[in-house]
Structures are given as structure tokens and as C-alpha cells.
Design a protein around this motif. Structure first.
Motif, PDB file in Angstrom:
ATOM      1  N   GLU A 191       0.866  -1.176   0.000  1.00 18.36           N
ATOM      2  CA  GLU A 191       0.000   0.000   0.000  1.00 18.36           C
ATOM      3  C   GLU A 191       0.900   1.222   0.000  1.00 18.36           C
ATOM      4  OE1 GLU A 191      -2.409  -0.004   3.537  1.00 18.36           O
ATOM      5  OE2 GLU A 191      -0.691   0.023   4.863  1.00 18.36           O
ATOM      6  N   VAL A 246       1.683  -4.753   3.113  1.00 21.60           N
ATOM      7  CA  VAL A 246       0.466  -4.931   3.885  1.00 21.60           C
ATOM      8  C   VAL A 246       0.651  -6.065   4.894  1.00 21.60           C
ATOM      9  CG1 VAL A 246      -1.997  -5.504   3.759  1.00 21.60           C
ATOM     10  CG2 VAL A 246      -0.975  -4.060   2.009  1.00 21.60           C
ATOM     11  N   LYS A 264      -8.524  -4.121  -0.737  1.00 26.32           N
ATOM     12  CA  LYS A 264      -7.658  -3.247   0.063  1.00 26.32           C
ATOM     13  C   LYS A 264      -6.478  -2.732  -0.750  1.00 26.32           C
ATOM     14  CE  LYS A 264      -4.822  -3.171   4.235  1.00 26.32           C
ATOM     15  NZ  LYS A 264      -5.347  -2.222   5.160  1.00 26.32           N
ATOM     16  N   ILE A 265      -5.773  -3.619  -1.430  1.00 22.81           N
ATOM     17  CA  ILE A 265      -4.599  -3.159  -2.168  1.00 22.81           C
ATOM     18  C   ILE A 265      -4.998  -2.412  -3.431  1.00 22.81           C
ATOM     19  CG2 ILE A 265      -3.069  -4.886  -1.190  1.00 22.81           C
ATOM     20  CD1 ILE A 265      -3.180  -6.407  -3.820  1.00 22.81           C
ATOM     21  N   GLU A 271      -5.985   1.024  -2.206  1.00 21.89           N
ATOM     22  CA  GLU A 271      -4.800   1.740  -1.753  1.00 21.89           C
ATOM     23  C   GLU A 271      -3.995   2.279  -2.920  1.00 21.89           C
ATOM     24  OE1 GLU A 271      -4.342   2.648   1.247  1.00 21.89           O
ATOM     25  OE2 GLU A 271      -6.017   1.454   1.935  1.00 21.89           O
TER      26      GLU A 271
END
Length: 186
Positions: A53, A70, A119-120, A123
Motif C-alpha cells: 500500500e 500490507v 484493500k490493495i 490503496e
């Protein structure tokens, strides 16, 4: 020879987590990708990923972008698990083992994979901002309608890149919100 005999369900591609020495995640990824190519395992080991991230640190008004892992010490591998693919991954330099019960690697669930990629992916679109301010710090406004005003930080809102602080306007304490970039820590 692997210490167990595994046949994946219908040769199913799944994501597995491998443990590495801390700080060697990218080296393990490069080593594993090289081994996949030289050992002709492209049909069983598909992707190797070190989830990262991007974060933006703001200190003394200066921005610094930093990529952070992460899951430090872990690498994700998409593969069809069998004795041969297990052996190639497990005996890659820097790999300490698979995440699972004993010698049996446990694949990530679809929900876990989706959460990680969400999430990634998110990000990569918008980096997180971290700043060296906390409630109670005193700041001065560098620009904008409150330029020159000093106040005490009440709340830090990193998701929005904002800081709420208290200033005196017309003889009364007022909470004002400003962008990180417009403030200097005193």
C-alpha cells in the motif's frame, strides 16, 4: 518428496500464503518467479504477489510517499497445489513455509482474497496519509482564510487529509477544519 500427498480439488487454482524471512518478500517473489520459469511450472503456479500500500507521510509540511507491505513476512501465491508445485514453492530460497495446519497448506477463502484485493486495489488509487500531528498539538495556518491563526489540534482525519483545530474568532473558541498542507506544527 513432499511430506504429504495432496491433490487439489479438480486442479483448482487457489491463493496460498507463504511465510518468508522479514524483509525478503520481494527477493522471495523474484526467486520464485525465476524457479517457476526455469522448472516449467507456469501451468501450476500462476501469480506471486507481495501486497503493498502507498502511504503519504507529512512532516513539517513536506510530503513523502512510501510503499509499505500490507503483510510483512508473507507472500501470496496463486497455484494449483500438488506435490510438485508444493516442492517448488517450499524449497525456494527465503521461504520458511506455508500458512496452514502442520505441513498442510490452507488456501485463502474467496472472501479473504476479495478483501485483500479490495484493500490493495483501493490503496493503489488513493494513498493513506499520515501526519505527525495528534490532538493537543499546536498548529499555525499557512494559507487560506485563517492564515496566521494558531490553534490546538482537536481531531486528525487522515482519510480526508484534514485536521480539526480550535481557534479564537471574535472572542470565542471555534472548531475549524483545514487541509494538512495548510498547517505548520509549532
Amino acid at each position: 518428496m513432499a511430506p504429504f500427498s495432496v491433490m487439489s480439488d479438480k486442479n483448482e487454482r487457489r491463493w496460498y500464503v507463504i511465510q518468508t524471512y522479514a524483509g525478503y518478500e520481494n527477493k522471495v517473489k523474484a526467486n520464485l518467479e525465476q524457479r517457476i520459469a526455469t522448472m516449467g511450472m507456469e501451468d501450476k503456479i500462476f501469480r506471486v504477489l507481495v501486497p503493498t500500500e502507498e502511504r503519504v507521510y507529512v512532516k513539517d509540511g513536506k510530503h513523502k510517499k512510501v510503499k509499505r507491505k500490507v503483510f510483512p513476512g508473507y507472500v501470496l501465491v496463486e497455484m494449483i497445489l500438488d506435490d510438485q508445485s508444493w516442492y517448488v514453492v517450499r524449497h525456494t530460497p527465503g521461504v520458511t513455509g506455508f500458512v496452514g495446519a502442520g505441513n498442510s497448506p490452507i488456501p485463502l477463502s474467496e472472501r479473504e482474497v476479495q478483501e485483500i484485493f479490495a484493500k490493495i486495489g483501493k490503496e493503489q488509487m488513493k494513498p493513506k496519509v499520515e501526519i505527525d500531528l495528534k490532538p493537543g498539538d499546536v498548529v499555525r495556518v499557512k494559507s487560506g482564510p485563517f492564515e496566521g491563526q494558531a490553534g490546538t489540534v482537536v481531531e486528525v482525519v487522515p482519510e480526508k487529509g484534514k485536521v480539526k483545530f480550535s481557534v479564537t474568532l471574535f472572542g470565542r473558541e471555534t472548531i475549524v477544519e483545514a487541509d494538512y498542507n495548510d498547517l505548520t506544527k509549532l
